[in-house]
Design an enzyme around this catalytic site. Structure first.
Site, mmCIF file in Angstrom:
data_model
loop_
_atom_site.group_PDB
_atom_site.id
_atom_site.type_symbol
_atom_site.label_atom_id
_atom_site.label_comp_id
_atom_site.label_asym_id
_atom_site.label_seq_id
_atom_site.Cartn_x
_atom_site.Cartn_y
_atom_site.Cartn_z
ATOM 1 N N TYR A 135 0.815 -1.207 0.000
ATOM 2 C CA TYR A 135 0.000 0.000 0.000
ATOM 3 C C TYR A 135 0.852 1.263 0.000
ATOM 4 O O TYR A 135 0.409 2.322 -0.437
ATOM 5 C CB TYR A 135 -0.929 0.026 1.212
ATOM 6 C CG TYR A 135 -2.020 -1.026 1.189
ATOM 7 C CD1 TYR A 135 -2.280 -1.770 0.047
ATOM 8 C CD2 TYR A 135 -2.777 -1.298 2.308
ATOM 9 C CE1 TYR A 135 -3.264 -2.727 0.018
ATOM 10 C CE2 TYR A 135 -3.774 -2.258 2.302
ATOM 11 C CZ TYR A 135 -4.013 -2.969 1.153
ATOM 12 O OH TYR A 135 -4.996 -3.930 1.135
ATOM 13 N N LYS A 190 3.551 -15.298 3.174
ATOM 14 C CA LYS A 190 3.576 -16.069 1.926
ATOM 15 C C LYS A 190 5.038 -16.310 1.555
ATOM 16 O O LYS A 190 5.505 -15.983 0.457
ATOM 17 C CB LYS A 190 2.832 -15.301 0.822
ATOM 18 C CG LYS A 190 2.581 -16.102 -0.455
ATOM 19 C CD LYS A 190 1.647 -17.279 -0.269
ATOM 20 C CE LYS A 190 1.374 -17.966 -1.618
ATOM 21 N NZ LYS A 190 0.668 -19.249 -1.442
ATOM 22 N N ASP A 222 -2.816 -18.293 2.216
ATOM 23 C CA ASP A 222 -3.919 -19.015 1.586
ATOM 24 C C ASP A 222 -4.481 -20.073 2.525
ATOM 25 O O ASP A 222 -5.697 -20.266 2.612
ATOM 26 C CB ASP A 222 -3.491 -19.614 0.247
ATOM 27 C CG ASP A 222 -2.106 -20.227 0.263
ATOM 28 O OD1 ASP A 222 -1.422 -20.158 1.306
ATOM 29 O OD2 ASP A 222 -1.690 -20.770 -0.774
ATOM 30 N N ASP A 246 -5.492 -6.844 5.813
ATOM 31 C CA ASP A 246 -6.679 -6.170 5.301
ATOM 32 C C ASP A 246 -7.731 -7.206 4.899
ATOM 33 O O ASP A 246 -8.913 -7.102 5.246
ATOM 34 C CB ASP A 246 -6.277 -5.305 4.097
ATOM 35 C CG ASP A 246 -7.380 -4.366 3.647
ATOM 36 O OD1 ASP A 246 -8.487 -4.413 4.215
ATOM 37 O OD2 ASP A 246 -7.146 -3.577 2.715
ATOM 38 N N ASP A 250 -11.277 -8.793 7.366
ATOM 39 C CA ASP A 250 -12.649 -8.713 6.872
ATOM 40 C C ASP A 250 -13.284 -10.105 6.813
ATOM 41 O O ASP A 250 -14.484 -10.262 7.074
ATOM 42 C CB ASP A 250 -12.691 -8.063 5.487
ATOM 43 C CG ASP A 250 -12.633 -6.542 5.550
ATOM 44 O OD1 ASP A 250 -12.534 -6.020 6.670
ATOM 45 O OD2 ASP A 250 -12.683 -5.901 4.501
#
Length: 355
Positions: A135, A190, A222, A246, A250
């Protein structure tokens, strides 16, 4: 205690108003000042984060934030879009640690999309690094491709970056949070593909040596996404980077029945914080008086606990929310047969009454 109120766009004004109602009922010495942010600020000041708003936030002990964004601003240049306000605040205030608790209240077990036995008693804390990663990484932009599969075509690029100090800082925060809970921490990355994630894992392993009382596990993102819906109660504290955090926070939010129930806190190294509901501005229901204010009210409780040194007041708010749910009051997002549907203001009034 100075609080900057930044209601923002959409339902932001409605839900912040209910949180303010609850805060005022506590009879604490609070100096609450309001400023424009997001699309509302752009309409009035031609920028989503005007200098006066930023100054108020910097001078405050804490920021209570509503939500920003509306489809009508999607055609603006990126640096003028409402969402840039929250990124600007995080950067200017140095808010590097985001706390997102995902708690499934026993009264809302039936509202979750998962089987009751999977979510009953769920209590997860996601600690998300907030100022690094893709970001904020540079370079970024759009250009004509010089190589690759389609040279000469338009391409866009972003850069995922993490430094050792950034990872060390958030790792310490997460380990210390785990020490106050069940002393279990899962680091999500990851590392089988990304160099940034390999550095992340290496640094977290090193920091773990300073916290021998905390059990550390590692999980690929994942797999973490899969396990959150397969066996969510196996998690306690999760620490991860900006992008993965992020998305996973959620996902965890929906385990609880509604993202309208989830508060969040973003802190800097001085415990100055920005507090906001995990949900967005929901322009489609703005002005209808049906939004769930509980996430914002619970964010205000986190603000009292982390930034304002008022843990007893925070406990009072959280207990009041629990009582309101026990009474069967529900906004539309958590409504089920046999409960009483109420609006935004009614829910805020009920929390005040329960105080």
């Amino acid at each position: 205690m100075k609080i900057a109120l930044l209601p923002g766009d959409g339902i932001g004004t409605e839900i912040v108003a209910e949180a303010v109602k609850v805060l005022k009922a506590l009879n604490l010495p609070l100096d609450m000042q309001t400023a424009d942010v997001g699309g509302t600020a752009y309409d009035k000041h031609d920028h989503p984060l005007p200098p006066a708003t930023l100054q108020l936030a910097q001078e405050a002990d804490a920021v209570l934030f509503g939500a920003v964004g509306d489809w009508k601003y999607d055609k603006l240049e990126r640096h003028l879009r409402p969402e840039q306000a929250i990124l600007g605040l995080r950067k200017a205030l140095g808010l590097y640690a985001n706390f997102r608790p995902a708690i499934c209240y026993k009264e809302l077990v039936g509202a979750s999309s998962l089987k009751p036995e999977l979510v009953a008693g769920l209590d997860i804390l996601i600690v998300r690094e907030l100022t690094g990663d893709i970001y904020f990484g540079t370079p970024r932009g759009r250009r004509t491709a010089a190589d690759g599969h389609f040279p000469g075509s338009e391409e866009a690029f972003d850069t995922m970056r993490y430094s050792r100090p950034e990872i060390e800082r958030i790792a310490h925060t997460a380990f210390q949070a785990a020490q106050k809970r069940s002393k279990r921490l899962t680091s999500v990355d990851k590392n089988n593909v990304l160099e940034t994630s390999q550095l992340w894992k290496d640094v977290v392993v090193e920091v773990a040596q300073q916290y021998p009382d905390v059990q550390l596990d590692h999980m690929l993102v994942d797999n973490a996404a899969m396990q959150l819906v397969k066996a969510p109660k196996n998690f306690d504290v999760i620490v991860t980077g900006n992008l993965f955090g992020d998305i996973l926070s959620d996902e965890a939010a929906m385990l609880t029945g509604s993202i309208g129930m989830l508060p969040s806190a973003s802190l800097n190294d001085k415990n100055q914080g920005l507090y906001e509901p995990s949900h967005g501005s929901a322009p489609d229901i703005a002005g209808k008086g049906i939004a769930n204010p509980l996430a914002t009210i619970l964010s205000a409780a986190m603000m009292l606990r982390f930034s304002l040194g008022q843990p007893e007041a925070a406990d009072r708010i959280e207990t009041a929310v629990q009582k309101v749910l026990e009474q069967g009051l529900r906004t539309g997002d958590i409504y089920s047969e046999g409960t009483q549907k109420v609006g935004t203001a009614q829910m805020g009034d009920a929390v005040v009454a329960a105080l």
